[in-house]
Design a protein around this motif. Sequence first.
Motif, PDB file in Angstrom:
ATOM      1  N   SER A 132      44.878  22.581  34.671  1.00 31.04           N
ATOM      2  CA  SER A 132      45.976  23.281  35.341  1.00 31.04           C
ATOM      3  C   SER A 132      46.534  24.381  34.455  1.00 31.04           C
ATOM      4  O   SER A 132      46.852  25.471  34.937  1.00 31.04           O
ATOM      5  N   LEU A 133      46.628  24.154  33.125  1.00 31.01           N
ATOM      6  CA  LEU A 133      47.109  25.234  32.266  1.00 31.01           C
ATOM      7  C   LEU A 133      46.103  26.367  32.178  1.00 31.01           C
ATOM      8  O   LEU A 133      46.478  27.539  32.094  1.00 31.01           O
ATOM      9  N   ILE A 135      44.046  27.363  34.648  1.00 32.42           N
ATOM     10  CA  ILE A 135      44.077  28.215  35.834  1.00 32.42           C
ATOM     11  C   ILE A 135      45.388  28.979  35.920  1.00 32.42           C
ATOM     12  O   ILE A 135      45.438  30.087  36.448  1.00 32.42           O
ATOM     13  N   VAL A 136      46.469  28.440  35.370  1.00 31.89           N
ATOM     14  CA  VAL A 136      47.704  29.219  35.389  1.00 31.89           C
ATOM     15  C   VAL A 136      47.585  30.407  34.447  1.00 31.89           C
ATOM     16  O   VAL A 136      48.098  31.492  34.720  1.00 31.89           O
TER      17      VAL A 136
ATOM     18  N   ILE B 162      53.007  23.860  38.229  1.00 34.28           N
ATOM     19  CA  ILE B 162      51.862  24.758  38.143  1.00 34.28           C
ATOM     20  C   ILE B 162      51.479  25.266  39.526  1.00 34.28           C
ATOM     21  O   ILE B 162      51.131  26.443  39.705  1.00 34.28           O
ATOM     22  N   PHE B 166      51.440  29.171  40.720  1.00 35.13           N
ATOM     23  CA  PHE B 166      50.323  29.743  41.446  1.00 35.13           C
ATOM     24  C   PHE B 166      50.768  30.367  42.759  1.00 35.13           C
ATOM     25  O   PHE B 166      50.317  31.426  43.140  1.00 35.13           O
TER      26      PHE B 166
END
Lengths: 157, 187, 116
Positions: A132-133, A135-136, B162, B166
Amino acid sequence: MKKRKQSGMTFIVKTITNLIIGFMMVFGAYVVLYGHITPGGGFPGGVMIALAYILITLAYGRKVVESMVSGVAGSICDDVGALAILILGVVGLLLGGTFLFNFLPKGTPFDLFSAGHIILYNLAITVKVGMSLYIVFLALAILQRVVTEDETQEVGK
Amino acid sequence: METIIILHLLLGFMIIGSVITIEIRNMLSAVIAVGAVGFILAMAFLFLGAPDIAITQVIVEVLSLIILIRATINVDNEAIEKKEEHVLSNRTTLIFVGIILVFAWFAFHSLRPFGEPLMRISNFYLIHGLAEVGAANFVTSVILDFRAYDTFGEAMVLFVSISGAFAILRRWKREQHKDFLRIDREH
Amino acid sequence: MTLYFLDFVLLIIGLYALVVKRHIVKKILGVAIMEYAVNLFLILLGFKKAGIAPILTKDMDLQTFIQTAVDPLPQALVLTSIVIGLGTLALMVAMAIRLYERYGTFDMEEINRLRG
Protein backbone atom coordinates in the motif's frame (compact mmCIF):
# COMPACT_ATOMS: atom_id res chain seq x y z
CA MET A 1 20.05 10.74 -35.34
CA LYS A 2 17.79 9.39 -32.63
CA LYS A 3 18.72 10.51 -29.13
CA ARG A 4 17.47 8.08 -26.52
CA LYS A 5 15.87 9.84 -23.59
CA GLN A 6 17.53 8.85 -20.34
CA SER A 7 15.03 8.13 -17.63
CA GLY A 8 15.82 8.07 -13.96
CA MET A 9 18.98 9.32 -12.39
CA THR A 10 22.67 9.26 -13.25
CA PHE A 11 24.86 6.21 -13.75
CA ILE A 12 26.37 6.42 -10.27
CA VAL A 13 22.96 6.23 -8.61
CA LYS A 14 21.97 3.27 -10.77
CA THR A 15 25.14 1.35 -9.89
CA ILE A 16 24.72 1.93 -6.18
CA THR A 17 21.07 0.90 -6.46
CA ASN A 18 22.13 -2.34 -8.11
CA LEU A 19 24.49 -3.08 -5.26
CA ILE A 20 22.13 -2.14 -2.43
CA ILE A 21 18.76 -3.49 -3.55
CA GLY A 22 19.49 -7.14 -2.76
CA PHE A 23 20.69 -6.26 0.71
CA MET A 24 17.62 -4.15 1.43
CA MET A 25 15.21 -6.88 0.38
CA VAL A 26 17.02 -9.55 2.40
CA PHE A 27 17.26 -7.33 5.45
CA GLY A 28 13.58 -6.47 5.20
CA ALA A 29 12.73 -10.17 5.00
CA TYR A 30 14.95 -10.84 8.03
CA VAL A 31 13.28 -8.14 10.10
CA VAL A 32 9.86 -9.58 9.23
CA LEU A 33 10.57 -13.27 9.69
CA TYR A 34 12.47 -12.93 12.95
CA GLY A 35 10.03 -10.39 14.35
CA HIS A 36 9.18 -12.49 17.35
CA ILE A 37 12.81 -13.01 18.42
CA THR A 38 14.58 -9.73 17.69
CA PRO A 39 13.16 -6.21 17.47
CA GLY A 40 11.19 -5.55 14.33
CA GLY A 41 8.07 -7.24 13.10
CA GLY A 42 5.63 -6.74 10.30
CA PHE A 43 5.47 -2.94 10.18
CA PRO A 44 9.15 -1.92 9.85
CA GLY A 45 9.81 -4.85 7.52
CA GLY A 46 6.93 -3.94 5.24
CA VAL A 47 8.00 -0.32 5.04
CA MET A 48 11.57 -1.45 4.28
CA ILE A 49 10.43 -3.54 1.34
CA ALA A 50 8.33 -0.64 0.09
CA LEU A 51 11.41 1.59 0.37
CA ALA A 52 13.39 -0.87 -1.76
CA TYR A 53 10.82 -0.56 -4.56
CA ILE A 54 10.71 3.21 -4.11
CA LEU A 55 14.50 3.30 -4.55
CA ILE A 56 14.14 1.49 -7.86
CA THR A 57 11.43 3.98 -8.86
CA LEU A 58 13.63 6.97 -8.07
CA ALA A 59 16.76 5.59 -9.68
CA TYR A 60 15.42 3.98 -12.82
CA GLY A 61 12.13 5.70 -13.58
CA ARG A 62 8.57 4.61 -13.81
CA LYS A 63 8.67 2.14 -16.70
CA VAL A 64 11.30 -0.16 -15.19
CA VAL A 65 9.55 -0.50 -11.84
CA GLU A 66 6.15 -0.97 -13.43
CA SER A 67 7.50 -3.87 -15.42
CA MET A 68 8.46 -5.48 -12.10
CA VAL A 69 5.41 -4.70 -9.97
CA SER A 70 2.76 -2.67 -11.75
CA GLY A 71 0.27 -0.47 -9.95
CA VAL A 72 -2.54 -2.96 -10.43
CA ALA A 73 -0.45 -5.85 -9.09
CA GLY A 74 0.48 -3.76 -6.07
CA SER A 75 -3.14 -2.94 -5.39
CA ILE A 76 -4.12 -6.61 -5.65
CA CYS A 77 -1.34 -7.61 -3.24
CA ASP A 78 -2.52 -4.93 -0.82
CA ASP A 79 -6.04 -6.36 -0.85
CA VAL A 80 -4.72 -9.92 -0.50
CA GLY A 81 -2.76 -8.88 2.57
CA ALA A 82 -5.77 -7.26 4.23
CA LEU A 83 -7.90 -10.31 3.43
CA ALA A 84 -5.23 -12.61 4.85
CA ILE A 85 -5.34 -10.76 8.19
CA LEU A 86 -9.12 -11.15 8.26
CA ILE A 87 -9.04 -14.83 7.30
CA LEU A 88 -6.45 -15.62 9.96
CA GLY A 89 -8.70 -14.00 12.53
CA VAL A 90 -11.72 -15.99 11.39
CA VAL A 91 -9.74 -19.25 11.45
CA GLY A 92 -8.83 -18.39 15.01
CA LEU A 93 -12.53 -17.88 15.71
CA LEU A 94 -13.43 -21.26 14.23
CA LEU A 95 -10.66 -23.17 15.95
CA GLY A 96 -10.46 -21.48 19.30
CA GLY A 97 -13.66 -19.71 20.14
CA THR A 98 -12.44 -16.10 20.05
CA PHE A 99 -11.52 -13.86 17.13
CA LEU A 100 -7.75 -13.68 16.52
CA PHE A 101 -7.10 -16.68 18.72
CA ASN A 102 -3.59 -18.12 18.61
CA PHE A 103 -4.23 -21.54 17.11
CA LEU A 104 -0.76 -22.74 16.13
CA PRO A 105 1.50 -24.59 18.61
CA LYS A 106 3.79 -22.58 20.84
CA GLY A 107 7.06 -24.38 20.22
CA THR A 108 10.28 -23.61 22.06
CA PRO A 109 11.41 -19.99 22.46
CA PHE A 110 14.12 -18.56 20.16
CA ASP A 111 13.05 -20.90 17.35
CA LEU A 112 11.93 -19.57 13.98
CA PHE A 113 8.63 -21.43 14.06
CA SER A 114 7.63 -20.65 17.62
CA ALA A 115 5.02 -18.34 19.09
CA GLY A 116 2.01 -19.60 17.20
CA HIS A 117 0.49 -17.51 14.45
CA ILE A 118 2.71 -14.46 14.96
CA ILE A 119 4.89 -15.25 11.94
CA LEU A 120 1.85 -15.60 9.65
CA TYR A 121 0.50 -12.29 10.89
CA ASN A 122 3.84 -10.62 10.32
CA LEU A 123 3.89 -11.84 6.73
CA ALA A 124 0.34 -10.67 6.04
CA ILE A 125 1.02 -7.26 7.59
CA THR A 126 4.24 -6.93 5.56
CA VAL A 127 2.49 -7.59 2.27
CA LYS A 128 -0.28 -5.18 3.15
CA VAL A 129 1.79 -2.29 4.47
CA GLY A 130 4.56 -2.63 1.90
CA MET A 131 2.36 -2.75 -1.15
CA SER A 132 0.00 0.00 0.00
CA LEU A 133 2.86 2.43 0.68
CA TYR A 134 4.43 1.55 -2.67
CA ILE A 135 1.26 2.28 -4.63
CA VAL A 136 0.66 5.51 -2.74
CA PHE A 137 4.16 6.60 -3.70
CA LEU A 138 3.46 5.70 -7.32
CA ALA A 139 0.30 7.80 -7.19
CA LEU A 140 2.06 10.76 -5.54
CA ALA A 141 5.18 10.81 -7.64
CA ILE A 142 4.05 9.57 -10.99
CA LEU A 143 0.69 11.13 -11.73
CA GLN A 144 2.10 14.59 -12.21
CA ARG A 145 4.80 13.29 -14.44
CA VAL A 146 2.25 11.53 -16.63
CA VAL A 147 0.72 14.90 -17.54
CA THR A 148 4.03 16.53 -18.42
CA GLU A 149 5.23 13.54 -20.44
CA ASP A 150 2.07 13.61 -22.54
CA GLU A 151 2.49 17.32 -23.13
CA THR A 152 6.11 17.01 -24.18
CA GLN A 153 5.27 14.14 -26.49
CA GLU A 154 2.59 16.20 -28.18
CA VAL A 155 4.99 19.12 -28.57
CA GLY A 156 7.58 16.76 -30.07
CA LYS A 157 5.10 15.55 -32.70
CA MET B 1 21.80 9.20 35.80
CA GLU B 2 23.68 9.78 32.55
CA THR B 3 20.68 8.50 30.63
CA ILE B 4 18.53 11.26 32.04
CA ILE B 5 21.09 13.95 31.20
CA ILE B 6 21.39 12.61 27.67
CA LEU B 7 17.59 12.61 27.36
CA HIS B 8 17.47 16.25 28.43
CA LEU B 9 20.07 17.10 25.77
CA LEU B 10 18.19 15.21 23.07
CA LEU B 11 14.92 16.91 23.95
CA GLY B 12 16.68 20.27 23.86
CA PHE B 13 17.96 19.53 20.37
CA MET B 14 14.49 18.47 19.29
CA ILE B 15 13.03 21.76 20.50
CA ILE B 16 15.72 23.74 18.67
CA GLY B 17 15.13 21.68 15.52
CA SER B 18 11.38 22.20 15.61
CA VAL B 19 11.75 25.97 16.12
CA ILE B 20 14.01 25.99 13.05
CA THR B 21 11.40 23.97 11.15
CA ILE B 22 8.57 26.37 11.71
CA GLU B 23 10.45 29.62 11.36
CA ILE B 24 12.63 29.04 8.32
CA ARG B 25 11.20 30.35 5.08
CA ASN B 26 12.62 27.93 2.53
CA MET B 27 10.30 24.91 2.46
CA LEU B 28 12.93 22.35 1.56
CA SER B 29 15.01 23.37 4.58
CA ALA B 30 11.94 23.07 6.79
CA VAL B 31 11.30 19.53 5.59
CA ILE B 32 14.92 18.55 6.18
CA ALA B 33 14.78 20.05 9.67
CA VAL B 34 11.71 18.00 10.56
CA GLY B 35 13.57 14.95 9.32
CA ALA B 36 16.40 15.79 11.68
CA VAL B 37 13.91 16.07 14.57
CA GLY B 38 12.60 12.61 13.70
CA PHE B 39 16.07 11.07 13.72
CA ILE B 40 16.90 12.62 17.09
CA LEU B 41 13.62 11.16 18.32
CA ALA B 42 14.76 7.70 17.18
CA MET B 43 17.94 8.15 19.22
CA ALA B 44 15.84 9.13 22.24
CA PHE B 45 13.80 5.96 21.77
CA LEU B 46 16.99 3.91 21.87
CA PHE B 47 18.02 5.49 25.15
CA LEU B 48 14.57 4.84 26.57
CA GLY B 49 14.86 1.11 25.98
CA ALA B 50 12.59 0.73 22.94
CA PRO B 51 14.57 -0.71 19.99
CA ASP B 52 11.43 -1.84 18.14
CA ILE B 53 10.10 1.69 18.15
CA ALA B 54 13.47 3.12 17.11
CA ILE B 55 13.62 0.90 14.01
CA THR B 56 10.05 1.81 13.07
CA GLN B 57 10.65 5.53 13.64
CA VAL B 58 13.76 5.64 11.41
CA ILE B 59 12.06 3.75 8.58
CA VAL B 60 8.86 5.79 8.76
CA GLU B 61 10.87 9.00 8.96
CA VAL B 62 12.68 8.24 5.71
CA LEU B 63 9.43 7.49 3.92
CA SER B 64 7.66 10.59 5.22
CA LEU B 65 10.66 12.71 4.17
CA ILE B 66 10.32 11.36 0.64
CA ILE B 67 6.58 12.06 0.59
CA LEU B 68 7.00 15.58 2.03
CA ILE B 69 9.75 16.52 -0.42
CA ARG B 70 7.45 15.43 -3.20
CA ALA B 71 4.87 17.89 -1.92
CA THR B 72 7.21 20.86 -1.64
CA ILE B 73 9.18 20.56 -4.88
CA ASN B 74 6.29 20.98 -7.24
CA VAL B 75 6.17 21.99 -10.87
CA ASP B 76 6.33 25.72 -10.29
CA ASN B 77 9.23 25.41 -7.83
CA GLU B 78 7.43 27.51 -5.29
CA ALA B 79 9.72 26.63 -2.45
CA ILE B 80 9.73 29.88 -0.52
CA GLU B 81 6.98 30.69 1.92
CA LYS B 82 5.42 34.08 1.42
CA LYS B 83 5.87 36.72 4.07
CA GLU B 84 2.85 36.58 6.27
CA GLU B 85 0.94 38.44 8.89
CA HIS B 86 0.13 36.25 11.81
CA VAL B 87 -3.44 35.35 12.60
CA LEU B 88 -3.14 36.27 16.28
CA SER B 89 -0.87 39.03 17.43
CA ASN B 90 2.41 38.01 18.98
CA ARG B 91 1.65 39.27 22.45
CA THR B 92 -1.67 37.44 22.82
CA THR B 93 -0.11 34.21 21.63
CA LEU B 94 2.72 34.49 24.09
CA ILE B 95 0.38 35.23 27.01
CA PHE B 96 -1.79 32.20 26.21
CA VAL B 97 1.21 29.95 25.73
CA GLY B 98 2.63 31.15 29.05
CA ILE B 99 -0.60 30.40 30.90
CA ILE B 100 -0.79 26.90 29.36
CA LEU B 101 2.81 26.14 30.29
CA VAL B 102 2.32 27.25 33.89
CA PHE B 103 -0.71 25.02 34.29
CA ALA B 104 1.07 22.15 32.56
CA TRP B 105 3.97 22.41 35.00
CA PHE B 106 1.60 21.90 37.90
CA ALA B 107 -0.35 19.19 36.08
CA PHE B 108 2.75 17.10 35.44
CA HIS B 109 3.50 17.00 39.14
CA SER B 110 0.45 14.83 39.61
CA LEU B 111 1.96 12.06 37.48
CA ARG B 112 4.16 9.40 39.00
CA PRO B 113 7.85 10.38 39.32
CA PHE B 114 9.82 9.73 36.17
CA GLY B 115 11.25 6.21 36.06
CA GLU B 116 8.72 4.38 38.25
CA PRO B 117 5.97 3.11 36.01
CA LEU B 118 2.84 1.57 37.45
CA MET B 119 3.02 -1.78 35.69
CA ARG B 120 -0.17 -3.41 36.81
CA ILE B 121 -1.16 -4.81 33.41
CA SER B 122 2.36 -5.14 32.06
CA ASN B 123 3.41 -7.34 34.97
CA PHE B 124 0.86 -9.84 33.74
CA TYR B 125 2.26 -9.64 30.21
CA LEU B 126 5.84 -10.04 31.39
CA ILE B 127 5.17 -12.94 33.74
CA HIS B 128 2.86 -14.95 31.50
CA GLY B 129 4.29 -13.90 28.13
CA LEU B 130 6.84 -16.63 27.67
CA ALA B 131 4.57 -19.42 28.87
CA GLU B 132 1.46 -18.43 26.94
CA VAL B 133 2.90 -17.07 23.71
CA GLY B 134 6.45 -18.35 23.51
CA ALA B 135 7.92 -15.29 21.79
CA ALA B 136 11.16 -13.79 23.03
CA ASN B 137 10.16 -10.31 21.88
CA PHE B 138 7.57 -9.24 24.41
CA VAL B 139 6.43 -6.21 22.41
CA THR B 140 5.49 -8.48 19.48
CA SER B 141 3.68 -10.84 21.82
CA VAL B 142 1.70 -7.87 23.15
CA ILE B 143 0.75 -6.48 19.76
CA LEU B 144 0.00 -9.76 18.04
CA ASP B 145 -1.33 -12.00 20.78
CA PHE B 146 -2.49 -10.18 23.90
CA ARG B 147 -3.75 -7.07 22.07
CA ALA B 148 -4.28 -8.33 18.55
CA TYR B 149 -7.48 -6.27 18.15
CA ASP B 150 -5.49 -3.04 18.22
CA THR B 151 -3.18 -4.27 15.46
CA PHE B 152 -6.17 -5.40 13.43
CA GLY B 153 -7.73 -1.96 13.82
CA GLU B 154 -4.46 -0.34 12.82
CA ALA B 155 -4.23 -2.38 9.63
CA MET B 156 -7.75 -1.30 8.75
CA VAL B 157 -7.02 2.37 9.49
CA LEU B 158 -3.95 2.22 7.25
CA PHE B 159 -6.03 0.61 4.52
CA VAL B 160 -8.68 3.33 4.70
CA SER B 161 -6.18 6.21 4.76
CA ILE B 162 -4.23 4.86 1.78
CA SER B 163 -7.47 4.30 -0.14
CA GLY B 164 -8.44 7.87 0.71
CA ALA B 165 -5.11 9.19 -0.58
CA PHE B 166 -5.66 7.20 -3.75
CA ALA B 167 -9.19 8.50 -4.18
CA ILE B 168 -7.97 12.08 -3.85
CA LEU B 169 -5.11 11.65 -6.30
CA ARG B 170 -7.02 9.77 -8.94
CA ARG B 171 -7.44 11.65 -12.18
CA TRP B 172 -10.52 11.32 -14.28
CA LYS B 173 -9.61 9.73 -17.58
CA ARG B 174 -11.38 12.54 -19.42
CA GLU B 175 -8.51 14.90 -18.61
CA GLN B 176 -5.88 12.74 -20.24
CA HIS B 177 -7.17 10.70 -23.13
CA LYS B 178 -9.13 12.22 -25.94
CA ASP B 179 -10.76 8.99 -27.17
CA PHE B 180 -12.95 8.87 -24.10
CA LEU B 181 -14.41 12.20 -25.16
CA ARG B 182 -15.13 10.76 -28.60
CA ILE B 183 -16.96 7.82 -27.05
CA ASP B 184 -19.02 10.21 -24.95
CA ARG B 185 -20.08 12.21 -27.98
CA GLU B 186 -21.29 9.10 -29.75
CA HIS B 187 -23.75 8.24 -26.97
CA MET C 1 9.56 15.85 35.55
CA THR C 2 11.36 18.39 33.37
CA LEU C 3 11.39 15.76 30.63
CA TYR C 4 7.59 15.76 30.55
CA PHE C 5 7.61 19.53 30.50
CA LEU C 6 10.09 19.76 27.61
CA ASP C 7 7.99 17.27 25.72
CA PHE C 8 4.95 19.45 26.30
CA VAL C 9 6.88 22.45 24.95
CA LEU C 10 7.46 20.41 21.78
CA LEU C 11 3.73 19.77 21.54
CA ILE C 12 2.96 23.48 21.92
CA ILE C 13 5.49 24.33 19.19
CA GLY C 14 3.74 21.91 16.85
CA LEU C 15 0.34 23.34 17.75
CA TYR C 16 1.61 26.87 17.12
CA ALA C 17 2.79 25.87 13.65
CA LEU C 18 -0.56 24.27 12.91
CA VAL C 19 -2.65 27.25 13.97
CA VAL C 20 -0.63 30.32 13.05
CA LYS C 21 1.24 29.55 9.85
CA ARG C 22 -0.33 30.14 6.46
CA HIS C 23 1.54 27.71 4.25
CA ILE C 24 -0.15 24.32 4.11
CA VAL C 25 3.05 22.31 4.25
CA LYS C 26 4.07 24.20 7.40
CA LYS C 27 0.81 23.09 8.95
CA ILE C 28 1.55 19.49 7.96
CA LEU C 29 5.00 19.80 9.55
CA GLY C 30 3.30 21.10 12.70
CA VAL C 31 1.12 17.98 12.81
CA ALA C 32 4.23 15.81 12.37
CA ILE C 33 5.94 17.56 15.30
CA MET C 34 2.85 17.03 17.46
CA GLU C 35 2.90 13.33 16.61
CA TYR C 36 6.55 13.10 17.67
CA ALA C 37 5.72 14.78 20.97
CA VAL C 38 2.81 12.46 21.73
CA ASN C 39 4.73 9.28 20.92
CA LEU C 40 7.66 10.42 23.04
CA PHE C 41 5.33 11.15 25.94
CA LEU C 42 3.90 7.63 25.87
CA ILE C 43 7.34 6.03 25.88
CA LEU C 44 8.48 8.36 28.68
CA LEU C 45 5.57 7.14 30.78
CA GLY C 46 6.78 3.58 30.56
CA PHE C 47 10.46 4.09 31.29
CA LYS C 48 12.02 2.36 34.28
CA LYS C 49 15.25 3.67 35.77
CA ALA C 50 18.17 1.36 34.91
CA GLY C 51 15.77 -0.71 32.84
CA ILE C 52 16.44 -2.93 29.87
CA ALA C 53 14.48 -3.37 26.68
CA PRO C 54 11.67 -5.97 26.86
CA ILE C 55 13.47 -8.40 24.55
CA LEU C 56 14.56 -11.66 26.14
CA THR C 57 17.99 -12.99 25.13
CA LYS C 58 19.31 -16.48 25.66
CA ASP C 59 21.63 -15.73 28.55
CA MET C 60 19.14 -13.80 30.66
CA ASP C 61 17.45 -15.06 33.76
CA LEU C 62 13.68 -14.73 33.60
CA GLN C 63 13.21 -13.36 37.11
CA THR C 64 15.74 -10.53 36.77
CA PHE C 65 14.27 -9.78 33.37
CA ILE C 66 10.79 -9.32 34.87
CA GLN C 67 12.19 -7.04 37.57
CA THR C 68 14.19 -4.75 35.28
CA ALA C 69 12.33 -4.66 31.96
CA VAL C 70 10.68 -1.43 30.86
CA ASP C 71 6.98 -1.36 30.20
CA PRO C 72 6.12 -3.15 26.93
CA LEU C 73 2.54 -1.90 26.72
CA PRO C 74 3.18 1.76 25.74
CA GLN C 75 5.67 0.50 23.14
CA ALA C 76 2.97 -1.59 21.51
CA LEU C 77 0.62 1.40 21.38
CA VAL C 78 3.32 3.71 20.00
CA LEU C 79 4.19 1.22 17.26
CA THR C 80 0.60 1.43 16.09
CA SER C 81 0.61 5.21 16.40
CA ILE C 82 3.75 5.75 14.32
CA VAL C 83 2.46 3.74 11.37
CA ILE C 84 -0.96 5.41 11.49
CA GLY C 85 0.84 8.77 11.54
CA LEU C 86 2.52 7.81 8.27
CA GLY C 87 -0.85 6.97 6.71
CA THR C 88 -2.43 10.28 7.71
CA LEU C 89 0.66 12.16 6.50
CA ALA C 90 0.27 10.57 3.07
CA LEU C 91 -3.40 11.61 3.05
CA MET C 92 -2.59 15.21 4.06
CA VAL C 93 0.13 15.54 1.43
CA ALA C 94 -2.26 14.20 -1.23
CA MET C 95 -4.80 16.86 -0.23
CA ALA C 96 -2.13 19.57 -0.32
CA ILE C 97 -1.07 18.55 -3.82
CA ARG C 98 -4.67 18.59 -5.01
CA LEU C 99 -5.24 22.02 -3.49
CA TYR C 100 -2.18 23.35 -5.29
CA GLU C 101 -3.38 22.02 -8.61
CA ARG C 102 -6.83 23.50 -8.08
CA TYR C 103 -5.94 26.96 -6.74
CA GLY C 104 -2.35 27.50 -7.83
CA THR C 105 -1.05 28.41 -4.41
CA PHE C 106 -0.21 26.85 -1.07
CA ASP C 107 -1.34 29.87 0.92
CA MET C 108 -4.40 29.14 3.06
CA GLU C 109 -5.52 32.77 3.28
CA GLU C 110 -5.67 33.07 -0.50
CA ILE C 111 -7.44 29.74 -0.84
CA ASN C 112 -10.05 30.91 1.65
CA ARG C 113 -10.58 34.03 -0.40
CA LEU C 114 -10.61 32.27 -3.77
CA ARG C 115 -13.08 29.57 -2.81
CA GLY C 116 -15.25 28.38 -5.71
